[in-house]
Design an enzyme around this catalytic site. Sequence first.
Site, PDB file in Angstrom:
ATOM      1  N   HIS A  17     -27.755 147.682  86.210  1.00 20.17           N
ATOM      2  CA  HIS A  17     -28.498 148.617  87.067  1.00 20.17           C
ATOM      3  C   HIS A  17     -27.594 149.751  87.544  1.00 20.17           C
ATOM      4  CE1 HIS A  17     -32.301 146.329  87.676  1.00 20.17           C
ATOM      5  NE2 HIS A  17     -31.531 145.293  87.401  1.00 20.17           N
ATOM      6  N   CYS A  66     -32.817 147.075  82.642  1.00 21.90           N
ATOM      7  CA  CYS A  66     -33.173 145.679  82.896  1.00 21.90           C
ATOM      8  C   CYS A  66     -34.533 145.357  82.270  1.00 21.90           C
ATOM      9  CB  CYS A  66     -33.136 145.396  84.399  1.00 21.90           C
ATOM     10  SG  CYS A  66     -33.045 143.630  84.792  1.00 21.90           S
ATOM     11  N   ASN A 118     -18.981 136.082 112.220  1.00 26.00           N
ATOM     12  CA  ASN A 118     -19.266 136.588 110.873  1.00 26.00           C
ATOM     13  C   ASN A 118     -19.856 137.997 110.918  1.00 26.00           C
ATOM     14  OD1 ASN A 118     -18.404 134.632 109.021  1.00 26.00           O
ATOM     15  ND2 ASN A 118     -20.224 133.373 109.343  1.00 26.00           N
ATOM     16  N   ASP A 163     -18.373 137.982 104.869  1.00 25.27           N
ATOM     17  CA  ASP A 163     -18.745 137.285 106.095  1.00 25.27           C
ATOM     18  C   ASP A 163     -20.191 137.548 106.484  1.00 25.27           C
ATOM     19  OD1 ASP A 163     -16.313 135.936 106.946  1.00 25.27           O
ATOM     20  OD2 ASP A 163     -15.459 137.934 107.146  1.00 25.27           O
ATOM     21  N   SER A 195     -13.425 129.418 110.963  1.00 31.74           N
ATOM     22  CA  SER A 195     -14.488 128.431 111.189  1.00 31.74           C
ATOM     23  C   SER A 195     -14.188 127.227 110.309  1.00 31.74           C
ATOM     24  CB  SER A 195     -15.872 129.037 110.913  1.00 31.74           C
ATOM     25  OG  SER A 195     -15.927 129.660 109.646  1.00 31.74           O
ATOM     26  N   GLU A 235     -19.905 130.918 115.045  1.00 30.80           N
ATOM     27  CA  GLU A 235     -19.631 131.286 113.657  1.00 30.80           C
ATOM     28  C   GLU A 235     -20.528 132.434 113.211  1.00 30.80           C
ATOM     29  OE1 GLU A 235     -19.182 129.418 109.166  1.00 30.80           O
ATOM     30  OE2 GLU A 235     -20.335 128.312 110.660  1.00 30.80           O
ATOM     31  N   GLU A 273     -28.576 152.536  88.694  1.00 32.24           N
ATOM     32  CA  GLU A 273     -29.181 153.171  89.874  1.00 32.24           C
ATOM     33  C   GLU A 273     -28.811 152.450  91.165  1.00 32.24           C
ATOM     34  OE1 GLU A 273     -32.101 149.881  89.001  1.00 32.24           O
ATOM     35  OE2 GLU A 273     -30.673 151.127  87.909  1.00 32.24           O
ATOM     36  N   ASP A 315     -13.296 135.536 109.855  1.00 33.68           N
ATOM     37  CA  ASP A 315     -13.469 134.588 110.955  1.00 33.68           C
ATOM     38  C   ASP A 315     -12.757 133.274 110.664  1.00 33.68           C
ATOM     39  OD1 ASP A 315     -15.499 133.886 108.915  1.00 33.68           O
ATOM     40  OD2 ASP A 315     -16.059 132.360 110.389  1.00 33.68           O
TER      41      ASP A 315
END
Length: 615
Positions: free
Chosen positions: A573, A460, A48, A5, A211, A44, A575, A209
Site C-alpha cells: 500500500h 492490494c 504506555n 507502547d 511493567s 501500565e 498510499e 515504561d
Amino acid sequence: MPLSDCGVVALDYRGEKGIATALGHAPQAALANPAAGSVLAVSEALTNIVWAPMAEGLDSISLSANWMWPCRSQEGEDARLYTAVKALSDFCCALQINVPTGKDSLSMTQKYPNGEKIISPGTVIVSAGGEVSDVKKVVSPVMVNKDKSTFYHIDFSFDELRLGGSAFAQSLNKVGDDVPTVQNPEYFRDAFLAIQELVDKQLILAGHDISAGGMITTLLEMCFANTEGGMEINLDKIKCDDIVKILFAENPGVIIQVADKHKSEVKKILDEAGVGYVKIGVPTEERHILVTKHDATYQFGIDYLRDVWYSTSYLLDRKQSMNGCAKKRFENYKQQPLEVVFDKSFTGKLSQFGLDPDRRTPSGIKAAIIREKGTNGEREMAYMLYLAGFDVKDVTMTDLVSGRETLEDINMVVYCGGFSNSDVLGSAKGWAGSFLFNPKAKAALDNFYAREDTLSLGVCNGCQLMMELGLITPEDKKKGKMLHNDSHKFESAFLGVTVPMNRSVMFGSLSGSKLGIWVAHGEGKFSLPYPEDHYNVVLKYSYDEYPGNPNGSDYSVAGIASQDGRHLAMMPHLERACFPWENAYYPLDRKDNDQITPWMEAFVNARKWVEAHKK
C-alpha cells in the site's frame, strides 16, 4: 520488529491531531493482591500512553475497564472483585481520570470432557484513550544510537521495590504476596504531566515504561529493534542493595533517553514538578547491556535474549502458520533489517514537486477511484491523488454497470484495496465478474484500456483484480495468478521493498530506491508462469525469504507493470506510506524535516505523464 507502547491514529491527512490508545493489565499481581493488581493495570495503561502528547495532559484521557473474574466458579472471588473495583475507583478518582465505560465477564472457566476445570485468574484489562495534540511528536521506545545521550529512571510508584506478582516470580512458579502499588496518586499525576511536557517539547529521544518483566526487560526491549548498539548501566544511585529487585520489580515507572544538550532543561522541568530521577547509564557501541551495581557487573547479550523474548511468539506462530513459515520467521526476523535508500535529489518537501495541500481549484487532470462493495482504501488513495494534482472522482461499480459512468473523460483509474464482496469467491474474483458479465461495465473498461492517454493502478485487492482481468499482461497465453500467502495467514507488516531499474510511468524515477511500505493481505502471492525477465517487474520485496517476502511471491515480486509501463499492479500500500508519520520506521535524520516520502513522487509522475499525453 514491531515495538510500541501505544497506538496512535491521525484524525486527518495533515498529520497533526490524533487519538492514542494503550492497554494495561497485571494478572499475576491481582492473584496476590486484587487491589494492587487494579492499580498496576491502570498505571501500565497510563505509562504506555504517556509517550503521546495528549491535548490536555491527563485530563484528555478516559479509561475503559474490562473485568474478567471467575466469580461463578470460585468461592471468595466476589469479595476479591469488590476489592479490585474499589481500588481502581479510588485510584482513578485520586488521579482525576474518568472511567465511563467497560464490561465484565464473570464466568472465566473452561471445562473439559475429562472433568478438568481451568479457572482464569481475576484481572482487569484497562484501556486508555484520548486526544493527541500532534501525532508527529509521539516518542518511540527504540533506543537511539547517539553517543552524547543519557538514560534516566523515573519512578512513578513512590513505593519500595517488591517482587510479588511479577514475571520474575512467575518464572520461579511462584506468585508471592508482597506486591508493589502506587503509594501517592498525586505524585503519579505530577510525574505523568512532567513526562508529557518533555514529550511535547521533544526533549526525549526514546522512552519506555517499566511493567511486566521489570527494568531489565524495559532496557532490553529498547535495544531489540536495533541491529547495533547497547547500553552501559550503573545502578549505584538507586537506593536498594538487592540487584534482583532493581532489575525485576514491576513498580510503575519509565526509562527515558535524553540528549546531553537537553539535560539541563529536562532536569529543570522534573525538578520544578517535584519528580525524582536517577541517571542510570549511557549508550555503547557494544551489542550488550552491561549492568553494574557496586563491585558486581552483569552482562546481558541483547541478540541472544531477543531470541528468548521472541520464542513464545514463535511457539504460538507454529500453531497458526503453514509451510514452515513460523520457523522461517523465527530464523529470519533478525536477518532482515529494513534498509532505506533515497534518491539524492529527494528533498522531502512538498515544494520539490510544486504540491499545495490547500489547492481548491481543479487541475483538469482527472483520476477515478473505482470501488466495489467491501473495498476500504479509497479515502487515503483519493487524498494522495488529490495532493499530487489530480481531480479525483468516486466511481462505484454500480455507476459502471448502469452506464452512468463511462470513464471517457478519465485519465487514470485506481482500483484500491480492501475485501471486495468479502472475498467469498476468492480475492477480487467477484469484482472481476462485475466487469466481465455486465456489458456496460465491460465496454467502459475495454474502451479505457484501448486509449493511449490513460494510466491505471491497482493496489492490494485492486492488484488482484488487475491480475484476474489480465490487464497487466494481456498478450500472455498463460496468465499470472494471485494465490494464498505461503503462511496461509493474513500478513500485515511494515517491510522493505526495492525498486529495480525500470521505465514504468510511476516508478521509473524511483529506480534504485529502497523504501519501507505497508502490506496487508491474505492472497498476495504472485504466481508467474514465465521467467522473471518476461515481466516488467517494477517492485520487489527486499528479501527473498519469509517474512521479508511475506507471501512467497515468485521472484520476490511485489509489483509488475505492463510492457509500456502505463498500468501497474502492486500488493503493498504505497498510499499508506506517503507521509513520514505514517511509516513504522523512517530515517531519524529526516523524520522531523520531511513533509512527504518518496512514494509521493510516484503519484506526481503519473500526473505529469497525463499532462504530457492528454489528448
